[in-house]
Structures are given as C-alpha cells and as structure tokens.
Design a protein around this motif. Structure first.
Motif, mmCIF file in Angstrom:
data_model
loop_
_atom_site.group_PDB
_atom_site.id
_atom_site.type_symbol
_atom_site.label_atom_id
_atom_site.label_comp_id
_atom_site.label_asym_id
_atom_site.label_seq_id
_atom_site.Cartn_x
_atom_site.Cartn_y
_atom_site.Cartn_z
ATOM 1 N N PHE A 236 0.835 -1.206 0.000
ATOM 2 C CA PHE A 236 0.000 0.000 0.000
ATOM 3 C C PHE A 236 0.869 1.256 0.000
ATOM 4 C CE2 PHE A 236 -2.208 3.504 2.031
ATOM 5 C CZ PHE A 236 -3.428 3.511 1.373
ATOM 6 N N SER B 233 -7.654 6.467 -5.166
ATOM 7 C CA SER B 233 -8.269 6.486 -3.843
ATOM 8 C C SER B 233 -7.669 5.395 -2.957
ATOM 9 C CB SER B 233 -9.781 6.273 -3.952
ATOM 10 O OG SER B 233 -10.083 4.952 -4.366
ATOM 11 N N ASP B 234 -7.668 5.642 -1.639
ATOM 12 C CA ASP B 234 -7.122 4.669 -0.694
ATOM 13 C C ASP B 234 -7.877 3.339 -0.759
ATOM 14 O OD1 ASP B 234 -5.314 6.566 0.073
ATOM 15 O OD2 ASP B 234 -6.298 7.065 1.964
ATOM 16 N N LYS B 235 -9.185 3.404 -0.973
ATOM 17 C CA LYS B 235 -9.986 2.181 -1.055
ATOM 18 C C LYS B 235 -9.514 1.298 -2.207
ATOM 19 C CE LYS B 235 -14.727 0.530 -1.779
ATOM 20 N NZ LYS B 235 -16.148 0.932 -2.011
ATOM 21 N N LYS C 136 0.947 3.829 -3.126
ATOM 22 C CA LYS C 136 0.488 5.197 -2.897
ATOM 23 C C LYS C 136 1.508 6.194 -3.443
ATOM 24 C CE LYS C 136 -2.436 8.211 -1.217
ATOM 25 N NZ LYS C 136 -3.799 8.331 -1.776
#
Length: 291
Positions: free
Chosen positions: A158, A169-171, A162
């Motif tokens: 993650f 989006s983080d989701k 990122k």
C-alpha cells in the motif's frame, strides 16, 4: 506562446524518459524470469542466489538488508525535511509535492520490511540457511511473526503503490495491495525484487503518461528522469554485484538511489519554478520602468 512550447518540450521529454524506464524494466523482468539461475551465466552468481546483492551476511546487524533499513530511515527523514521546507511553494509543483510525500512514506515502509527480512534471515531462531519464497517463509514462522508478516506485506505494498499512484483512492489502493500481495506468493525468492520493481514501474509509468498535457511541466520531466535513473540501478546490482554493488552495501545501491533521485528531482523543480517566476517578475518590473 514560448511557455506553451517549453511545456510541450518538457512533456515530450518526460514521456520519452518514462518509456525508456518501462522498456528497461520489461527487459529486466523477462530476463530474470527466464535466466535467473546459476546455469545461465547472464547474471552475477552472488545475485542469483537471493535476487538481491547481499553483503556482510556474517556481520550481525550489518547485512545489506540491515543497511537498507538504516539508510532508508535516514534518507527519508532528510527528504521529509526538504519536503516540509519546500512544499506548497508553487502551484505547478502540486504533483511533485504529492509524489515526493507519498514516495518517502512508502520507501520508509520499504526499509522497515528490509529490517523484517534481516530478522527472518539472520536472527529468527527457526531460520533456514537460505530464505525461501515469501509464502513458505511466512508460514514457517512462529505465530507472532507470522501475524506480523501477513499484515506487513499488504501494508508494504500500500505504501509503495500510494507513492506511484497518489491520485488513486485509498480504497482502490487497498484492493490493489491485496491483489499484488497474493500475486507475489508463487514467485521464487530470487524473483521477488523483480516482481516489486515491475509492478511499481508499470503503475508509475502508465499513470504518469495519462496525466493531462497541462500538468506535464518541468516537474514531470524531472520526476521522469529520476524514475529512469532508478530503473537502471537494478542492472548494476544484478550484473555487477561482486565487482561494483557489493562495494557500496549491495542492495543498498538501489534503495539509496530512490530517495536521492526523487529529492534531487524535487529540489530541481523548485529551483526551476522559482527562478522562472523571479525572471518574469524582474522582466515585468523593467518593462514597467521603461513605460
């Protein structure tokens, strides 16, 4: 009009550099998948064993994995100081601000994972002589390290994703992190680095190339140049582990290249935009005096 032409030049150069990075990484991926064995003779024999150039394995807390933890932490801390000093200093650096911020945070997590690998290889009482693939390693651990490992790998992914996909989006990144974590399991131990590098370069390149033309300014070119430099370093590690990379910490040569290249590109972008702005202000002031 000159500014538009200059922006187009930076965009075209950035696009070219991204394509070079992608091609270099794809060739690297194919060769590792096909020839990462002791019989092929293509890669450095020491590198083939682990897929990393490892040094000082017999010195406690001083292996390449340990050094990556130490240097990644220090370089990310210094880079974060630069980011805090220069962030939000120019509207055209918004993409560079986000890219550096999330890449530094992700790279810090990357360094922590190297520390975890160092524990598994050198300090875990149940370690084997050579660390096998990630799937086998995790499930051979004691319960607590096993739980840590299961959660650490998706978190590691993650953070890295990122950095290369700051606009996602983080989701969606959570879902992608789980997907690539599972996808990594079948690979051999000496293919894990190749897998990580390939995923990150493809994501970074594709996302960057799809940016609107108006966002492809000098910072786009500078970050693309940094990405190209980073994409070349694995070739040094896999082809010249004993002759070159081992002299500067082994795999550390790659890990250190990431924050150094990205922070350098970030500072270069800041200097460019601020010097350009100062030039236009001075020119406007002189024109005002003439009239």
């Amino acid at each position: 009009e000159p500014n538009i032409m200059l922006t187009m030049s930076y965009a075209n150069l950035g696009n070219l550099l991204h394509c070079v990075s992608l091609i270099s990484t794809l060739i690297y991926t194919v060769l590792v998948l096909r020839f990462a064995n002791t019989e092929s003779g293509i890669f450095d024999q020491e590198w083939v064993i682990n897929g990393f150039c490892l040094t000082n394995e017999d010195i406690p807390y001083w292996s390449s994995h340990d050094l990556c933890l130490y240097y990644d932490s220090v370089l990310c801390f210094l880079g974060w100081g630069v980011y805090q000093k220069l962030r939000n200093s120019h509207p055209q650096m918004k993409n560079a601000d986000d890219s550096l911020k999330f890449n530094l945070l992700g790279h810090l997590g990357h360094g922590i994972l190297h520390g975890f690998i160092a524990y598994l290889q050198y300090r875990d009482p149940n370690r084997s002589e050579r660390m096998p693939g990630i799937r086998k390693t995790v499930f051979q651990m004691d319960v607590l390290p096993q739980i840590i490992g299961v959660f650490l790998f998706p978190a590691f992914w993650f953070g890295l994703l990122k950095g290369v996909l700051p606009k996602v989006s983080d989701k969606n990144l959570v879902m992608l992190s789980l997907l690539v974590s599972v996808g990594q399991m079948p690979f051999k131990a000496n293919q894990n680095f190749m897998y990580v590098q390939s995923i990150l370069v493809v994501c970074f390149t594709v996302a960057s190339l799809q940016l609107p033309q108006i966002e492809k300014n000098f910072d786009y070119f500078a970050m693309a140049f940094a990405g190209m430099i980073i994409s070349f370093v694995p070739w040094i590690e896999c082809m010249a582990c004993e002759s070159i990379a081992s002299k500067v910490g082994g795999h550390l040569i790659f890990d250190a290249s990431i924050p150094i290249s990205l922070v350098s590109a970030y500072v270069a972008s800041w200097l460019h935009f601020n010097s350009t702005e100062k030039y236009h202000k001075d020119a406007a002031a002189k024109a005002k005096k003439v009239h």
